[in-house]
Write a protein that holds these residues in place. Sequence first.
Motif, PDB file in Angstrom:
ATOM      1  N   ASP A   1       3.127   3.949  -0.182  1.00 52.80           N
ATOM      2  CA  ASP A   1       2.852   3.569  -1.565  1.00 52.80           C
ATOM      3  C   ASP A   1       3.813   4.341  -2.491  1.00 52.80           C
ATOM      4  N   SER A   2       4.132   3.710  -3.604  1.00 49.27           N
ATOM      5  CA  SER A   2       5.261   4.144  -4.435  1.00 49.27           C
ATOM      6  C   SER A   2       5.193   5.620  -4.862  1.00 49.27           C
ATOM      7  N   ALA A   3       3.993   6.126  -5.111  1.00 47.01           N
ATOM      8  CA  ALA A   3       3.889   7.499  -5.617  1.00 47.01           C
ATOM      9  C   ALA A   3       4.364   8.525  -4.597  1.00 47.01           C
TER      10      ALA A   3
ATOM     11  N   GLY B   1       2.023  -0.350   6.220  1.00 40.60           N
ATOM     12  CA  GLY B   1       1.079  -1.176   5.461  1.00 40.60           C
ATOM     13  C   GLY B   1       1.538  -2.610   5.364  1.00 40.60           C
ATOM     14  N   ARG B   2       1.240  -3.233   4.226  1.00 40.68           N
ATOM     15  CA  ARG B   2       1.499  -4.671   4.057  1.00 40.68           C
ATOM     16  C   ARG B   2       2.961  -5.050   4.224  1.00 40.68           C
ATOM     17  N   ILE B   3       3.865  -4.204   3.724  1.00 36.03           N
ATOM     18  CA  ILE B   3       5.286  -4.611   3.703  1.00 36.03           C
ATOM     19  C   ILE B   3       5.987  -4.335   5.037  1.00 36.03           C
ATOM     20  N   VAL B   4       5.328  -3.624   5.949  1.00 35.42           N
ATOM     21  CA  VAL B   4       6.045  -3.209   7.158  1.00 35.42           C
ATOM     22  C   VAL B   4       6.562  -4.401   7.975  1.00 35.42           C
TER      23      VAL B   4
ATOM     24  N   LYS C   1      15.854  -4.074  -2.776  1.00 35.13           N
ATOM     25  CA  LYS C   1      15.736  -5.114  -3.817  1.00 35.13           C
ATOM     26  C   LYS C   1      16.192  -6.392  -3.130  1.00 35.13           C
ATOM     27  N   GLN C   2      15.358  -6.865  -2.224  1.00 41.93           N
ATOM     28  CA  GLN C   2      15.816  -7.918  -1.302  1.00 41.93           C
ATOM     29  C   GLN C   2      16.105  -9.248  -1.982  1.00 41.93           C
ATOM     30  N   ASN C   3      15.536  -9.446  -3.190  1.00 42.90           N
ATOM     31  CA  ASN C   3      15.760 -10.748  -3.843  1.00 42.90           C
ATOM     32  C   ASN C   3      17.215 -10.950  -4.260  1.00 42.90           C
TER      33      ASN C   3
ATOM     34  N   CYS D   1       5.375   5.757  11.802  1.00 43.44           N
ATOM     35  CA  CYS D   1       4.462   6.814  11.364  1.00 43.44           C
ATOM     36  C   CYS D   1       3.561   6.279  10.258  1.00 43.44           C
ATOM     37  N   ASP D   2       2.295   6.607  10.329  1.00 43.59           N
ATOM     38  CA  ASP D   2       1.372   6.327   9.210  1.00 43.59           C
ATOM     39  C   ASP D   2       0.274   7.378   9.277  1.00 43.59           C
ATOM     40  N   ILE D   3      -0.192   7.813   8.113  1.00 44.11           N
ATOM     41  CA  ILE D   3      -1.265   8.807   8.124  1.00 44.11           C
ATOM     42  C   ILE D   3      -2.546   8.202   8.704  1.00 44.11           C
TER      43      ILE D   3
ATOM     44  N   VAL E   1      14.429   3.139   1.021  1.00 38.21           N
ATOM     45  CA  VAL E   1      13.122   3.318   0.370  1.00 38.21           C
ATOM     46  C   VAL E   1      12.732   2.015  -0.315  1.00 38.21           C
ATOM     47  N   GLU E   2      11.469   1.649  -0.154  1.00 33.35           N
ATOM     48  CA  GLU E   2      10.999   0.408  -0.795  1.00 33.35           C
ATOM     49  C   GLU E   2      11.022   0.550  -2.310  1.00 33.35           C
ATOM     50  N   LYS E   3      11.003  -0.567  -2.969  1.00 32.60           N
ATOM     51  CA  LYS E   3      10.977  -0.561  -4.437  1.00 32.60           C
ATOM     52  C   LYS E   3       9.552  -0.331  -4.909  1.00 32.60           C
ATOM     53  N   PRO E   4       9.313   0.220  -6.051  1.00 31.38           N
ATOM     54  CA  PRO E   4      10.268   0.959  -6.855  1.00 31.38           C
ATOM     55  C   PRO E   4      10.575   2.273  -6.161  1.00 31.38           C
TER      56      PRO E   4
ATOM     57  N   GLU F   1      -4.452   4.358  13.327  1.00 23.09           N
ATOM     58  CA  GLU F   1      -4.582   3.000  13.893  1.00 23.09           C
ATOM     59  C   GLU F   1      -3.411   2.115  13.490  1.00 23.09           C
ATOM     60  N   LYS F   2      -2.925   2.302  12.271  1.00 23.71           N
ATOM     61  CA  LYS F   2      -1.831   1.435  11.784  1.00 23.71           C
ATOM     62  C   LYS F   2      -0.549   1.723  12.566  1.00 23.71           C
ATOM     63  N   ALA F   3      -0.256   3.005  12.766  1.00 21.36           N
ATOM     64  CA  ALA F   3       0.964   3.374  13.501  1.00 21.36           C
ATOM     65  C   ALA F   3       0.804   2.985  14.977  1.00 21.36           C
TER      66      ALA F   3
HETATM   67  N1  LIG Z   1      10.155  -5.409  -1.506  1.00 20.67           N
HETATM   68  C1  LIG Z   1       9.032  -6.050  -1.759  1.00 20.67           C
HETATM   69  O1  LIG Z   1       9.019  -7.240  -2.098  1.00 20.67           O
HETATM   70  C2  LIG Z   1       7.738  -5.321  -1.654  1.00 20.67           C
HETATM   71  C3  LIG Z   1       6.552  -6.033  -1.465  1.00 20.67           C
HETATM   72  C4  LIG Z   1       5.365  -5.320  -1.302  1.00 20.67           C
HETATM   73  C5  LIG Z   1       5.361  -3.942  -1.409  1.00 20.67           C
HETATM   74  N2  LIG Z   1       6.527  -3.285  -1.641  1.00 20.67           N
HETATM   75  C6  LIG Z   1       6.541  -1.822  -1.792  1.00 20.67           C
HETATM   76  O2  LIG Z   1       6.289  -1.243  -0.520  1.00 20.67           O
HETATM   77  C7  LIG Z   1       5.521  -0.038  -0.671  1.00 20.67           C
HETATM   78  C8  LIG Z   1       4.269  -0.145   0.188  1.00 20.67           C
HETATM   79  O3  LIG Z   1       3.506  -1.241  -0.244  1.00 20.67           O
HETATM   80  P1  LIG Z   1       2.393  -1.863   0.721  1.00 20.67           P
HETATM   81  O4  LIG Z   1       1.892  -3.070   0.006  1.00 20.67           O
HETATM   82  O5  LIG Z   1       2.913  -1.998   2.104  1.00 20.67           O
HETATM   83  O6  LIG Z   1       1.304  -0.682   0.628  1.00 20.67           O
HETATM   84  P2  LIG Z   1       0.141  -0.346   1.666  1.00 20.67           P
HETATM   85  O7  LIG Z   1      -0.845   0.496   0.946  1.00 20.67           O
HETATM   86  O8  LIG Z   1      -0.319  -1.583   2.352  1.00 20.67           O
HETATM   87  O9  LIG Z   1       0.901   0.563   2.751  1.00 20.67           O
HETATM   88  C9  LIG Z   1       1.320   1.889   2.536  1.00 20.67           C
HETATM   89  C10 LIG Z   1       1.134   2.635   3.837  1.00 20.67           C
HETATM   90  O10 LIG Z   1       1.726   3.921   3.740  1.00 20.67           O
HETATM   91  C11 LIG Z   1       0.872   4.844   4.438  1.00 20.67           C
HETATM   92  N3  LIG Z   1       1.165   6.196   3.968  1.00 20.67           N
HETATM   93  C12 LIG Z   1       0.884   6.746   2.757  1.00 20.67           C
HETATM   94  N4  LIG Z   1       1.313   8.031   2.715  1.00 20.67           N
HETATM   95  C13 LIG Z   1       1.887   8.286   3.910  1.00 20.67           C
HETATM   96  C14 LIG Z   1       2.524   9.435   4.488  1.00 20.67           C
HETATM   97  N5  LIG Z   1       2.625  10.569   3.803  1.00 20.67           N
HETATM   98  N6  LIG Z   1       2.990   9.342   5.749  1.00 20.67           N
HETATM   99  C15 LIG Z   1       2.874   8.204   6.461  1.00 20.67           C
HETATM  100  N7  LIG Z   1       2.282   7.072   5.964  1.00 20.67           N
HETATM  101  C16 LIG Z   1       1.795   7.132   4.724  1.00 20.67           C
HETATM  102  C17 LIG Z   1      -0.520   4.353   4.102  1.00 20.67           C
HETATM  103  O11 LIG Z   1      -1.497   4.850   5.008  1.00 20.67           O
HETATM  104  C18 LIG Z   1      -0.349   2.851   4.195  1.00 20.67           C
HETATM  105  O12 LIG Z   1      -0.589   2.368   5.499  1.00 20.67           O
HETATM  106  C19 LIG Z   1       5.241   0.083  -2.176  1.00 20.67           C
HETATM  107  O13 LIG Z   1       6.179   0.965  -2.735  1.00 20.67           O
HETATM  108  C20 LIG Z   1       5.447  -1.310  -2.708  1.00 20.67           C
HETATM  109  O14 LIG Z   1       5.862  -1.353  -4.064  1.00 20.67           O
HETATM  110  C21 LIG Z   1       7.705  -3.941  -1.757  1.00 20.67           C
END
Ligand SMILES: NC(=O)c1ccc[n+]([C@@H]2O[C@H](COP(=O)([O-])OP(=O)(O)OC[C@H]3O[C@@H](n4cnc5c(N)ncnc54)[C@H](O)[C@@H]3O)[C@@H](O)[C@H]2O)c1
Length: 356
Positions: free
Chosen positions: A73-75, A12-15, A122-124, A34-36, A93-96, A39-41
């Motif tokens: 996503d965090s959950a 997603g966004r942080i990749v 916790k890159q900051n 890997c992404d569910i 693992v990304e934060k949190p 298209e993203k993967a």
């Molecule tokens: N370190 C930072 O500064 C920073 C900044 C932004 C986000 N984050 C963290 O990064 C994480 C992701 O945030 P994001 O903004 O990229 O979210 P996002 O929703 O853009 O991306 C999450 C991706 O995970 C995929 N996904 C979900 N379940 C999956 C599974 N079981 N298998 C494979 N892929 C799966 C989703 O399809 C989605 O593409 C969050 O925990 C967020 O808090 C950290």
Amino acid sequence: MKIFNIAIIGCGRIVQKHLDAIDANPQANLVAVCDIIVEKAKKIGLARNISYFTDYITMLTKIDVDIVCVLTDSANHAKIVIDVAPYKKHIIVEKPMALALSDADNMIKACDENGIKLFVVKQNRFNKAIQITRKALEAGRFGKLVLGTVRVRWSRNQEYYDQADWRGTWWGDGGVLTNQASHHVDLLEWMFGEVDSVMCMTKTQLVQIETEDTAVAILKFKNGALGVIEATTATRPSDLEGSLSILGSTGSVVIGGFAVNKIDTWQFVNNNPEDAAVINSFKEQPPNVYGYGHIEYLKNVIYSIENNSRALVEGLDGRKSLELINALYESSETGKEVFLHFKPNRCKLGQRSNQK
Ligand SMILES: NC(=O)c1ccc[n+]([C@@H]2O[C@H](COP(=O)([O-])OP(=O)(O)OC[C@H]3O[C@@H](n4cnc5c(N)ncnc54)[C@H](O)[C@@H]3O)[C@@H](O)[C@H]2O)c1
């Protein structure tokens, strides 16, 4: 030079930050994503000529990896980390790291039992301005710590929260304290040490979400210092600041910019010859609030694995930060001062609303 094969779960966004960190590290080699959402993967897989998957277990059985990055996503972090651990790959693992403290405990346990390391992003902590401040702190230049303040004045509108169903929910994200300000809360605790107690108030001001977009909190540290957290995503029309101030009996530092990246104040009772250059030298302006820290973060992870040494942010550090955030919510729910360590009772983070 050992090369570490890396696989990513969650594109997603942080990749991109992780792709940049891997590209910048001669010891890191991305082998699969890997992404569910296929298209993203696929987009990353095809662009880099590497394998892509929609199921991470299939990926782990087919591809030889040393490190797995969990960027979903965090959950989902807890389930994925616990599923990956038996494959005996080190995990970033990304934060949190999780939302519920019990999940964080289970993740740490699973990694310990499988003899692998768990790293929380916790890159900051790796920002140049933060690093030099931390060195001054370790050298005792602040004297007795008096007051620490973090301020996050960022802008996230309804469109941002509507991007995904998990954003702004208790079960999937938390509010500004858990998501955007979690870095700053972590920095405050990293600089000031163990927290004794917290009092917090939260409100949802400018968007329709379950969690808070605005929070203020007072902290009491075990060393006697006080702390203030002011965090909001309701700044309009755009991001204003992400800052940390440290005031001590013999020095004051303010790190500002919009991502704790720029030293605005650097003054000590006893000056060093290098002090004069600090303000001009530490003012990097990253293109976005994520900053440049992921590159240094990955270097630290690889160093830790190679040398079997403690990394700067491991599972226990991530848990400590999460406990503080849970305590802030506990206080905001109960209207009372919450003393650490504690077991969450009224904190809703990580809970589905029908479970409460
Ligand atoms: N370190 C930072 O500064 C920073 C900044 C932004 C986000 N984050 C963290 O990064 C994480 C992701 O945030 P994001 O903004 O990229 O979210 P996002 O929703 O853009 O991306 C999450 C991706 O995970 C995929 N996904 C979900 N379940 C999956 C599974 N079981 N298998 C494979 N892929 C799966 C989703 O399809 C989605 O593409 C969050 O925990 C967020 O808090 C950290």
